[in-house]
Every structure is written in C-alpha cells, then in structure tokens.
Motif scaffolding. Structure first.
Motif, PDB file in Angstrom:
ATOM      1  N   PRO A 463       0.802  -1.221   0.000  1.00 19.08           N
ATOM      2  CA  PRO A 463       0.000   0.000   0.000  1.00 19.08           C
ATOM      3  C   PRO A 463       0.839   1.277   0.000  1.00 19.08           C
ATOM      4  O   PRO A 463       0.314   2.360  -0.322  1.00 19.08           O
ATOM      5  CB  PRO A 463      -0.819  -0.129   1.287  1.00 19.08           C
ATOM      6  CG  PRO A 463      -0.955  -1.600   1.486  1.00 19.08           C
ATOM      7  CD  PRO A 463       0.361  -2.162   1.048  1.00 19.08           C
ATOM      8  N   ASP A 464       2.126   1.189   0.351  1.00 19.01           N
ATOM      9  CA  ASP A 464       2.987   2.364   0.334  1.00 19.01           C
ATOM     10  C   ASP A 464       3.566   2.661  -1.044  1.00 19.01           C
ATOM     11  O   ASP A 464       4.167   3.719  -1.249  1.00 19.01           O
ATOM     12  CB  ASP A 464       4.141   2.177   1.327  1.00 19.01           C
ATOM     13  CG  ASP A 464       3.656   2.108   2.765  1.00 19.01           C
ATOM     14  OD1 ASP A 464       2.637   2.763   3.070  1.00 19.01           O
ATOM     15  OD2 ASP A 464       4.295   1.399   3.570  1.00 19.01           O
ATOM     16  N   THR A 465       3.415   1.727  -1.993  1.00 17.60           N
ATOM     17  CA  THR A 465       3.922   1.949  -3.341  1.00 17.60           C
ATOM     18  C   THR A 465       3.074   3.012  -4.036  1.00 17.60           C
ATOM     19  O   THR A 465       1.843   2.907  -4.043  1.00 17.60           O
ATOM     20  CB  THR A 465       3.888   0.645  -4.157  1.00 17.60           C
ATOM     21  OG1 THR A 465       4.614  -0.376  -3.453  1.00 17.60           O
ATOM     22  CG2 THR A 465       4.507   0.849  -5.529  1.00 17.60           C
ATOM     23  N   PRO A 466       3.692   4.049  -4.619  1.00 19.91           N
ATOM     24  CA  PRO A 466       2.912   5.091  -5.298  1.00 19.91           C
ATOM     25  C   PRO A 466       1.980   4.504  -6.349  1.00 19.91           C
ATOM     26  O   PRO A 466       2.371   3.635  -7.135  1.00 19.91           O
ATOM     27  CB  PRO A 466       3.983   5.977  -5.936  1.00 19.91           C
ATOM     28  CG  PRO A 466       5.191   5.781  -5.077  1.00 19.91           C
ATOM     29  CD  PRO A 466       5.135   4.342  -4.637  1.00 19.91           C
ATOM     30  N   VAL A 467       0.734   4.987  -6.362  1.00 24.50           N
ATOM     31  CA  VAL A 467      -0.288   4.440  -7.249  1.00 24.50           C
ATOM     32  C   VAL A 467      -1.183   5.570  -7.732  1.00 24.50           C
ATOM     33  O   VAL A 467      -1.369   6.575  -7.030  1.00 24.50           O
ATOM     34  CB  VAL A 467      -1.104   3.341  -6.523  1.00 24.50           C
ATOM     35  CG1 VAL A 467      -1.885   3.925  -5.362  1.00 24.50           C
ATOM     36  CG2 VAL A 467      -2.016   2.591  -7.474  1.00 24.50           C
TER      37      VAL A 467
END
Length: 543
Positions: A463-467
């Motif tokens: 969830p911390d990966t930029p999206v």
C-alpha cells in the motif's frame, strides 16, 4: 602431495608444485571475546619468505584442504579458518554478524606469526567472499583479493525486490545442518536433489517462522531472529553492510561469477564501485549458477594466477584484457576492456494484442489479466537461484502453460541480437489487493519452440507503493546477462506474480511475513496501450 592435490593440479593445468606442504591443524586462534576459532595452517616446506592467503568459511575446513595444499605447494602460506560456531570453532554461529571483528582478530594473529612476510591474499566464493569484504579496508599494503559469487552486503540478497529469498535460505539451513553430521551425506543430498525437494516442501509451511523446523527438524536461532526482529530493521542490516569499506586503498581484486548466480548484480555493483574509484579489477562471468562445478574449477586456476601476479610479481598467464564474458546463445567467450563494453544501443519492445512483443507501441490494446492464488503459487523453473538441481537455463513450458502467467512473443529474428547488461521493464499494472509481486522473465524461443529463460527480476508492491487511479507504474530491473538471440529465434517476455519457492509467495495480506497464515487471491491486470505502454528495454551491442 595428496591424491586430491595431484588430481586438481593436473586437471586444471596449474603450474608445477615447487614445495612439499606442511599442515598444522586446528590451531586455536583467540578472538577478542575469548572465543577460539579452529584454524589450519598450510606452509611450503621451505623457509621462505612466502606470501599468505587466508580463507574464512562456515562450511567446515575439510572440504578446502586440497586447495590449501595446492597453494602451499606453489609457494603460499594458507590460513584456513572455520567461522565461529562451525566445525571445531567455539562460540555461536550467527550469519554475517561476527565476520568483521573475527576477521580483524585473525589478521592480527597472522601478522604476529614469524612466517608472515607482509604480503596477504584473501580468497573464496560466496560467504567466503563476504568475509573478505568485511576486512577489505584493513589489509596490508601488499595485498590482493579474489571475491567470487558474492556481495559486500546481504540485505538485498535476503530481500530481493522486497520479497524474501526463501529458497536460498531454506536450502542453506539444510547444508549447514547436514555438514554438522557428515560431508558424505551432505554431498549425496545435494546431487540427488533431496535438498531442493525438502526446500519446496518446507516453503509451503505457514507461518514461515516454522519453516526451519520443516527443513531441518529443529528451531534455528538466526532464522527466528531474522523473522521476529530483523525483517524491517534497517540498522541491523546496515551494520553488516561493508560497501563503505570499498575505497582508494582496496587491494587489487579479481571478481568471478555466473550469469545465473543470484548475486550477479551485487557483484557487478561492487566491481563498478572499484572502477569508479580508478581501480583496475579483473572480471570473469561465465554461463554458471551458484553451485556450478565449472565455476569453482576455473576459479582455482584464475585465482592462483591473480595471487602470483600481485603477491609474487609473476604475471605469467594473466590475460591482457581485464574483462572476460561468456555470451550464451552463440556459446562463446569475449574479452573486453571494461564492463559494460561501452554504451549500449537501447532497443524497446512492447507487449500488445494477441500476446505479441512488437517494436512499436500499441495504439489501442485491451489489458490482460490473471488470478494469483498463493495457495497454488506460480512455480519457479530455472534461473539465478540457489539450487543443486534445476538452476540455470531451463525449458519454461511448465510456467508458460499456466493460467497465472502471461507471455508475449516477438517476431522471428532475421539477424542476431546481442544483449549485455540489465534489461528493464516499465510495467503498468493494477491489482484487486494492494499486496502483490510482479515477476518478469525474458526467454529465448528456439526454432523448435523451446522457451529458455535468460534473465528475470522481481518487485514487491505494498500500500505504500505510489499508485494512481489507473494503477502502478513500476520499473523492474532484470538481472544482468550476456546473450545472443540467433536468427530464427524469438524473444518472449513472461509476466507473473511469483516464482515459488525461489521467492516467498505473497499472501496478499499486511500480516507480518514470519507469522502470517491468511491467504488472499489477487486479480492482476496488465496494461499495454497508448496511455500505459508497458515496455521492455534491451541493452544491445554489435559485437
């Protein structure tokens, strides 16, 4: 001269022996905390002076006796030492942690010996290479190193792409445990595939914290510590990172690895660090994986040449160009002045409609999708993995026939295409669960349709990966390679969400990796359209 040293000397066409070897076994060398490490000393039967080569290892000294004798017969003192907690050395074995302090204490002991003349070489593959990096900034002025299939740091080895290198560590546990009992049975388990089969079975254990018991029948302290306390502990891993020790005074280094070794990128990173500092290291990379017998055999001769050059002043046999690479596909060796051999011509291929891999980006193309089920994880086949059976280039039909693997194939080549270095994939994707892995692999498809893996890479998203609203834009580096796709062949790109048990399966939950037991299936979507052009970049050379 032993039978082993005689056979090895003739087999590898080593320079003739000059001396008889005298061996003193299990010398108790004291460390600063009072622990003693069992150390063997191999000496030429000649008053000298002679340079010294040191090897520190956790696998038991017995398997390296032949190497020690070979070097002693050719004019070197050899110090062979069992790391603490292994073989007959005291203390507790805690991987990576004690190698700096114990290595420095061993150096101090060597310098105090009457036979030490100020010239020192360090040598060895894998863990033995790491023990070299741990003390590389403390070696005498006249020194040389030979680091093979290794890395100056191990956090990126333990957690490649953010996942856990599960197959490596479950197999390594078994080797260490088996060596405590019998070298013969360890060898039998290796060549029979028993270790790899047990690794696969143990890898299905949940929670993973208990996989050590499944693999070796008992709790392993460092395994428990890593999962319970060290997974996200940056300072823990930083203390065992020796990259900052690489500097202007680093001794001349001979690097050796294989294109299917799981530490090839780390080794090339360390090589580049020395190049950037103005050093002139030598580099050999062959068609090998980590446990290849040919890698170990050739390294014996090459390392002896390197040590003779820098410690004895005899450059006989030293090649004129510092870099030697094996180019698979055409199956030939090439010598270069540097790695990489100049700037590549970048070529880009685009996945698209009908599972094609085209030279032009798609104008309009519907996305592809698959379901990843951690209860039935996508298997690994071949590649840069730690295994005694099944590593290296393999037929990938077993992967490509699965519903959770997407494959994109190019047109037939009309002329050779050679790549050297790291291919890269810019991947546009989304998933129903924000915990996902993406494993990408480049294969060479022969005229007969056999798809053979060349290189691959993995990245774990959270969830911390930029999206964005459209999903992730991910840049994935495939491990380094050197390969020629021959005329009549095709390129194939695989996209999936795992390579089990090489990498621990992504369970699709935020639960701690050591204690997680819940599994959630994930719906994966891969985009390849004008707005989201997934693209494979190839570093090509005309050689």
């Amino acid at each position: 001269m032993t039978l082993t040293s005689r056979i090895l000397g003739r087999l590898h066409r080593l320079p003739p022996r000059r001396y008889r070897a005298r061996v003193t076994r299990n010398i108790p060398v004291a460390m600063r905390d009072g622990v003693t490490l069992a150390t063997d000393h191999f000496a030429p039967d000649d008053p000298g002076p002679h340079p010294t080569v040191v090897m520190r290892l956790p696998y038991g000294k017995r398997g390296f006796v032949g190497v020690g004798i070979l070097y002693a017969e050719r004019g070197f003192h050899v110090v062979l030492q069992a790391c603490r907690g292994t073989d007959r050395s005291g203390g507790h074995f805690d991987p990576l942690i004690h190698e700096r302090a114990d290595g420095l204490d061993t150096l101090a002991w060597i310098k105090a010996q009457p036979w030490f003349d100020g010239r020192l070489g360090t040598n060895g593959p894998s863990y033995l290479g790491y023990t070299q990096w741990a003390i590389c900034d403390a070696l005498p002025e006249i020194s040389a190193m030979s680091t093979k299939i290794t890395s100056a740091e191990f956090r990126s080895v333990v957690f490649p792409g953010g996942a856990v290198h599960l197959g490596l560590w479950l197999s390594w546990l078994q080797i260490l445990e088996s060596l405590r009992r019998s070298r013969f049975f360890t060898f039998r388990h290796m060549v029979s595939g028993d270790i790899d089969r047990r690794t696969l079975a143990a890898s299905m254990t949940l929670p993973l914290l208990e996989a050590d018991v499944a693999a070796v029948g008992r709790e392993v302290p460092f395994w428990r510590h890593w999962f319970n306390d060290a997974v996200d502990d940056g300072p823990f891993w930083h203390a065992m990172d020796h990259r900052h020790r690489i500097g202007a005074d680093t001794p001349p280094n001979f690097f050796m690895s294989g294109w299917y070794d799981f530490m090839i990128d780390q080794l090339l990173r360390d090589y580049r660090a020395l190049i950037d500092l103005g050093h002139k290291p030598h580099l050999t990379v062959g068609p090998w994986f980590h446990t290849s017998n040919m890698l170990q055999a050739l390294s014996l001769k090459e390392t002896l040449i390197w040590m003779r050059t820098h410690l004895l002043g005899d450059a006989t046999g030293l090649r004129s160009k510092p870099v030697r690479l094996h180019i698979s596909g055409d199956n030939h060796w090439r010598d270069f002045d540097a790695y990489p051999p100049g700037a590549p011509a970048l070529r880009t291929l685009f996945p698209g409609l009908n599972h094609t891999l085209a030279t032009e980006p798609p104008i309009a193309s519907e996305p592809d999708s698959y379901t990843y089920d951690p209860a039935d994880p996508t298997p690994n086949i071949g590649g840069a993995m730690f295994a005694f059976v099944g590593a290296g280039p393999k037929n990938n039909a077993g992967r490509e026939n699965r519903l959770d693997v997407l494959s994109y194939t190019s047109e037939v080549l009309d002329k050779p295409l050679t790549i050297i270095g790291n291919c890269g994939l810019r991947l546009y994707a989304k998933a129903s669960v924000p915990h996902a892995d993406f494993f990408v692999r480049l294969c060479d498809v022969s005229r007969r349709g056999v798809s053979t893996n060349i290189c691959d890479g993995l990245i774990r998203v959270t969830p911390d990966t930029p999206v964005t609203a459209d999903g992730w834009q991910l840049d994935i580096s495939l491990h380094a390679t050197a390969h020629t796709f021959r005329p009549g062949h095709r390129l194939r790109l695989q996209i999936s969400s795992g390579a089990h048990p090489r990498f621990a399966r992504n369970l699709g939950t935020p639960d701690p990796i050591g204690s997680a037991t819940r599994m959630v299936t994930n719906q994966i979507v891969i985009f390849h359209d004008a707005q989201r052009p997934t693209a494979l970049t190839l570093p090509t050379y005309d050689i």
